[in-house]
Design a protein around this motif. Structure first.
Motif, PDB file in Angstrom:
ATOM      1  N   ARG A  12       0.837  -1.206   0.000  1.00 41.93           N
ATOM      2  CA  ARG A  12       0.000   0.000   0.000  1.00 41.93           C
ATOM      3  C   ARG A  12       0.870   1.253   0.000  1.00 41.93           C
ATOM      4  N   LYS A  13       1.999   1.203   0.670  1.00 34.76           N
ATOM      5  CA  LYS A  13       2.842   2.381   0.783  1.00 34.76           C
ATOM      6  C   LYS A  13       3.629   2.641  -0.489  1.00 34.76           C
ATOM      7  N   THR A  14       3.867   1.592  -1.288  1.00 35.60           N
ATOM      8  CA  THR A  14       4.715   1.752  -2.465  1.00 35.60           C
ATOM      9  C   THR A  14       3.928   1.941  -3.742  1.00 35.60           C
ATOM     10  N   LEU A  15       2.666   1.531  -3.770  1.00 37.68           N
ATOM     11  CA  LEU A  15       1.844   1.652  -4.968  1.00 37.68           C
ATOM     12  C   LEU A  15       0.631   2.513  -4.668  1.00 37.68           C
ATOM     13  N   PRO A  16       0.288   3.441  -5.563  1.00 41.07           N
ATOM     14  CA  PRO A  16      -0.846   4.314  -5.313  1.00 41.07           C
ATOM     15  C   PRO A  16      -2.167   3.574  -5.468  1.00 41.07           C
ATOM     16  N   GLY A  17      -3.242   4.190  -4.953  1.00 36.73           N
ATOM     17  CA  GLY A  17      -4.577   3.634  -5.116  1.00 36.73           C
ATOM     18  C   GLY A  17      -5.257   3.393  -3.793  1.00 36.73           C
ATOM     19  N   ALA A  18      -6.602   3.437  -3.840  1.00 40.05           N
ATOM     20  CA  ALA A  18      -7.375   3.258  -2.614  1.00 40.05           C
ATOM     21  C   ALA A  18      -8.014   1.879  -2.523  1.00 40.05           C
ATOM     22  N   GLY A  19      -7.883   1.052  -3.566  1.00 42.86           N
ATOM     23  CA  GLY A  19      -8.488  -0.271  -3.530  1.00 42.86           C
ATOM     24  C   GLY A  19      -9.947  -0.292  -3.931  1.00 42.86           C
ATOM     25  N   LEU A  20     -10.407   0.784  -4.576  1.00 42.58           N
ATOM     26  CA  LEU A  20     -11.811   0.834  -5.024  1.00 42.58           C
ATOM     27  C   LEU A  20     -11.944   0.883  -6.536  1.00 42.58           C
ATOM     28  N   GLY A  21     -10.832   0.911  -7.252  1.00 42.60           N
ATOM     29  CA  GLY A  21     -10.898   1.038  -8.711  1.00 42.60           C
ATOM     30  C   GLY A  21     -11.649  -0.099  -9.371  1.00 42.60           C
ATOM     31  N   LEU A  22     -11.366  -1.355  -8.969  1.00 43.48           N
ATOM     32  CA  LEU A  22     -12.054  -2.505  -9.573  1.00 43.48           C
ATOM     33  C   LEU A  22     -13.517  -2.532  -9.178  1.00 43.48           C
ATOM     34  N   VAL A  23     -13.825  -2.122  -7.960  1.00 48.74           N
ATOM     35  CA  VAL A  23     -15.220  -2.095  -7.513  1.00 48.74           C
ATOM     36  C   VAL A  23     -16.030  -1.126  -8.367  1.00 48.74           C
ATOM     37  N   ILE A  24     -15.450   0.064  -8.594  1.00 44.12           N
ATOM     38  CA  ILE A  24     -16.135   1.070  -9.412  1.00 44.12           C
ATOM     39  C   ILE A  24     -16.285   0.585 -10.844  1.00 44.12           C
ATOM     40  N   ALA A  25     -15.215  -0.025 -11.388  1.00 41.06           N
ATOM     41  CA  ALA A  25     -15.284  -0.526 -12.763  1.00 41.06           C
ATOM     42  C   ALA A  25     -16.359  -1.595 -12.911  1.00 41.06           C
ATOM     43  N   LYS A  26     -16.429  -2.508 -11.978  1.00 46.79           N
ATOM     44  CA  LYS A  26     -17.441  -3.586 -12.039  1.00 46.79           C
ATOM     45  C   LYS A  26     -18.851  -3.002 -11.964  1.00 46.79           C
ATOM     46  N   GLU A  27     -19.071  -2.033 -11.078  1.00 44.34           N
ATOM     47  CA  GLU A  27     -20.379  -1.396 -10.944  1.00 44.34           C
ATOM     48  C   GLU A  27     -20.801  -0.746 -12.259  1.00 44.34           C
ATOM     49  N   ILE A  28     -19.885  -0.057 -12.902  1.00 44.79           N
ATOM     50  CA  ILE A  28     -20.212   0.658 -14.142  1.00 44.79           C
ATOM     51  C   ILE A  28     -20.506  -0.328 -15.264  1.00 44.79           C
ATOM     52  N   ILE A  29     -19.631  -1.289 -15.452  1.00 40.52           N
ATOM     53  CA  ILE A  29     -19.769  -2.205 -16.580  1.00 40.52           C
ATOM     54  C   ILE A  29     -21.031  -3.054 -16.455  1.00 40.52           C
ATOM     55  N   GLU A  30     -21.331  -3.556 -15.254  1.00 42.54           N
ATOM     56  CA  GLU A  30     -22.542  -4.360 -15.081  1.00 42.54           C
ATOM     57  C   GLU A  30     -23.805  -3.528 -15.256  1.00 42.54           C
ATOM     58  N   ARG A  31     -23.713  -2.217 -14.967  1.00 39.49           N
ATOM     59  CA  ARG A  31     -24.885  -1.355 -15.159  1.00 39.49           C
ATOM     60  C   ARG A  31     -25.290  -1.316 -16.627  1.00 39.49           C
ATOM     61  N   PHE A  32     -24.336  -1.424 -17.538  1.00 37.53           N
ATOM     62  CA  PHE A  32     -24.632  -1.360 -18.961  1.00 37.53           C
ATOM     63  C   PHE A  32     -24.772  -2.751 -19.578  1.00 37.53           C
ATOM     64  N   GLY A  33     -25.050  -3.744 -18.746  1.00 35.31           N
ATOM     65  CA  GLY A  33     -25.321  -5.098 -19.232  1.00 35.31           C
ATOM     66  C   GLY A  33     -24.093  -5.902 -19.557  1.00 35.31           C
ATOM     67  N   GLY A  34     -22.931  -5.470 -19.114  1.00 29.83           N
ATOM     68  CA  GLY A  34     -21.698  -6.174 -19.424  1.00 29.83           C
ATOM     69  C   GLY A  34     -21.189  -6.999 -18.267  1.00 29.83           C
ATOM     70  N   THR A  35     -20.038  -7.584 -18.470  1.00 32.31           N
ATOM     71  CA  THR A  35     -19.385  -8.373 -17.430  1.00 32.31           C
ATOM     72  C   THR A  35     -17.907  -8.026 -17.412  1.00 32.31           C
ATOM     73  N   ILE A  36     -17.272  -8.310 -16.291  1.00 34.25           N
ATOM     74  CA  ILE A  36     -15.838  -8.127 -16.153  1.00 34.25           C
ATOM     75  C   ILE A  36     -15.292  -9.347 -15.427  1.00 34.25           C
ATOM     76  N   ALA A  37     -14.182  -9.872 -15.940  1.00 35.64           N
ATOM     77  CA  ALA A  37     -13.566 -11.058 -15.336  1.00 35.64           C
ATOM     78  C   ALA A  37     -12.065 -10.852 -15.266  1.00 35.64           C
ATOM     79  N   ILE A  38     -11.467 -11.355 -14.196  1.00 32.94           N
ATOM     80  CA  ILE A  38     -10.017 -11.255 -14.006  1.00 32.94           C
ATOM     81  C   ILE A  38      -9.487 -12.646 -13.729  1.00 32.94           C
ATOM     82  N   ALA A  39      -8.418 -13.021 -14.439  1.00 38.07           N
ATOM     83  CA  ALA A  39      -7.840 -14.354 -14.266  1.00 38.07           C
ATOM     84  C   ALA A  39      -6.329 -14.256 -14.423  1.00 38.07           C
ATOM     85  N   ASN A  40      -5.637 -15.226 -13.854  1.00 34.31           N
ATOM     86  CA  ASN A  40      -4.181 -15.293 -14.003  1.00 34.31           C
ATOM     87  C   ASN A  40      -3.819 -15.835 -15.373  1.00 34.31           C
ATOM     88  N   ARG A  41      -2.660 -15.393 -15.885  1.00 36.19           N
ATOM     89  CA  ARG A  41      -2.130 -15.880 -17.154  1.00 36.19           C
ATOM     90  C   ARG A  41      -0.976 -16.832 -16.876  1.00 36.19           C
TER      91      ARG A  41
END
Length: 419
Positions: free
Chosen positions: A373-402
Motif C-alpha cells: 500500500r505504501k509503495t503503490l498508489p490507489g485506494a483499492g476501489l478502482g475494480l469495484v467502481i469498474a465492475k459497478e459501471i460495466i454491469e450497469r450497462f449489461g456487461g461483465t468483467i472477469a479477471i484471471a491469471n495468465r
C-alpha cells in the motif's frame, strides 16, 4: 429429474398408483370366483338328483328337458375340474363316472355323467372363471390410472412449486444494484404472500443501500475538512522527511475519500445510456494514459458499437488499464467482436494474484499484499467502481491469471447499433 416439481410429481404418481394397485389387489381377492372345491359339491348333488330321475323314468326326464345321449359331450376335457367333480360325486352319494368338457365352438362347460346303462346325462356347468381378455382389461385399467395420476400429479406439483418458481424468477431478475424487480401480488394466497414478502424485502434492501451510500458519501465529504487542516499543519513541519511522510499519508486519505465518493456517484447516478464506439473510446484512453507516463500499448482500431454513458465507461476502463500498467509493468489492449459482444482484453506481465485470492479482487479496499500500500498508489476501489459501471450497462468483467505470469482482465459489453 433433479427439479423439485419432477420429484413431487413422481412421488404423487407412485403414491396414487400404489394406493390404486393395493385397492385393485384387495378387490380382486374379495371378488374372485369360489374355488372348485366349494362349487363342485352342490353341482354333484344336483347331478345325483338328475341321474336318479333319468334312471327311474327316462321319458319323464326327457320331458323335463334333460339331455341323454349315448356318449359324453364332445370337446376338450378339463382334467382338473373332472377330478374335482368325481370326488364330489363320491362324497355326496353313489360314485359315478363323470367328465367335464369344453366345447371348441363355445366357452361353455359341459358335465357328462355315466348312468350305467349305456347312456350319459349331459348338463351345462357354470363357468366361474374371469371373462376372456381379462389381462387386456386389467392393462387398460392400469394405463388409465397411470395417465390420470400423471396429469393430476403434474398439476398438483405445479401448484405446489409455484411460489418457488416465483422466488427463482425474482432472483433471476436481480439488477446490477442487487435489487429485485417488483412482482405482481396476484394469484393464490401463498403466491400473493410470497410476492408481498419479496417486494417488502426489495424495499428494505433499497432503503439500506441508499442509507449506506449516504453514509459513505457523507464520510468522504466530511473527511475533506480535517484533511485540509492537517495538510496546512503538515506544511509547517520543519523536518522535510517527516513532512513528506505526512503529506503522502494525506494524499492517500484524499484518494480514498475521492474513490468512495466516486463509487457512491456511480451507484446512485443516472443509469441511462447512449450509443458510442467502444474501439475509439479505448484508443483515446490509451493515448491519454501514455501521455501521463503509463506503459500502454496502442490497441487496434475497431468500431465496436455499444450503448453506455461515455464518461462512466471511460472511468471504468481507465481504472482497469491503470491497474495493469501500475501492478503489471504495462498494459496490452486487444479489441474484438465475438458472439454479439464487444470484448476488451487487457493483459499484463505482472506477478498476478494468488489463486485462493482471485475471488476477492472485486471486494472494496482489496490488496494482495497490504505491505505494498505504501509503495503503490490507489485506494483499492478502482475494480469495484469498474465492475459497478460495466454491469450497469449489461456487461461483465472477469479477471484471471495468465501463464506463465501476469493477469488478463476481460470486459464484455453487448454490441449495439450506432447511428
Amino acid at each position: 429429474m433433479t427439479s423439485l416439481r419432477t420429484r413431487i410429481a413422481i412421488l404423487l404418481i407412485l403414491a396414487i398408483v400404489s394406493v390404486v394397485g393395493l385397492a385393485t389387489f384387495a378387490a380382486s381377492r374379495a371378488l374372485r370366483p369360489p374355488l372348485p372345491q366349494a362349487t363342485m359339491e352342490p353341482l354333484a348333488r344336483q347331478l345325483h338328483v338328475l341321474a336318479r330321475l333319468a334312471q327311474a323314468d327316462r321319458q319323464a326326464a326327457l320331458a323335463a328337458g334333460l339331455v341323454l345321449q349315448a356318449a359324453p359331450a364332445t370337446g376338450r376335457e378339463e382334467m382338473g375340474m373332472t377330478r374335482f367333480l368325481n370326488r364330489a360325486l363320491e362324497r355326496t352319494g353313489t360314485a359315478r363316472k363323470a367328465v367335464i368338457t369344453r366345447s371348441p365352438d363355445t366357452p361353455v362347460l359341459t358335465a357328462s355323467v355315466d348312468l350305467g346303462n349305456g347312456e350319459w346325462l349331459v348338463s351345462d356347468v357354470p363357468d366361474m372363471r374371469p371373462p376372456p381378455g381379462g389381462w387386456k382389461i386389467m392393462a387398460g385399467w392400469i394405463a388409465l390410472i397411470v395417465a390420470g395420476s400423471t396429469a393430476v400429479s403434474l398439476f398438483a406439483a405445479s401448484k405446489i412449486t409455484r411460489p418457488l418458481e416465483l422466488l427463482e424468477g425474482a432472483a433471476s431478475r436481480v439488477d446490477s444494484d442487487g435489487l429485485l424487480a417488483h412482482i405482481p401480488e396476484e394469484g393464490a394466497g401463498e403466491i400473493r404472500a410470497t410476492a408481498r414478502a419479496l417486494n417488502q424485502l426489495s424495499g428494505r434492501l433499497k432503503s439500506a443501500m441508499e442509507s449506506r451510500m449516504r453514509l459513505v458519501a457523507a464520510a468522504g465529504h466530511d473527511l475533506r475538512t480535517p484533511m485540509t487542516r492537517m495538510r496546512l499543519r503538515a506544511e509547517f513541519i520543519a523536518d522535510e522527511e517527516e513532512r513528506e511522510k505526512w503529506l503522502a499519508d494525506l494524499e492517500e486519505l484524499d484518494a480514498i475519500a475521492d474513490s468512495a465518493i466516486s463509487l457512491v456517484r456511480e451507484e446512485v447516478g443516472e443509469h441511462g445510456s447512449e450509443p458510442l464506439k467502444l474501439g475509439y473510446l479505448v484508443r483515446g484512453l490509451a493515448e491519454e494514459l501514455r501521455d501521463l507516463g503509463y506503459n500502454v500499448s496502442d490497441p487496434p482500431l475497431a468500431s465496436l458499437p455499444v450503448a453506455a454513458r461515455p464518461i462512466a465507461l471511460k472511468r471504468a476502463i481507465r481504472n482497469l488499464i491503470i491497474n495493469a500498467a501500475t501492478h503489471g509493468g504495462g498494459a496490452r489492449i486487444e479489441l474484438q467482436a465475438r458472439d454479439g459482444l464487444a470484448v476488451v482484453t487487457i493483459l499484463d506481465e505482472g506477478p498476478g494474484i494468488p489463486q485462493d485470492l482471485i475471488g476477492q479482487v472485486f471486494e472494496p479496499f482489496f490488496r494482495v499484499d497490504m505491505a505494498r500500500r505504501k509503495t503503490l498508489p490507489g485506494a483499492g476501489l478502482g475494480l469495484v467502481i469498474a465492475k459497478e459501471i460495466i454491469e450497469r450497462f449489461g456487461g461483465t468483467i472477469a479477471i484471471a491469471n495468465r501463464e506463465p505470469r501476469g493477469l488478463i482482465q476481460t470486459i464484455t459489453l453487448p454490441l449495439a447499433n450506432v447511428g
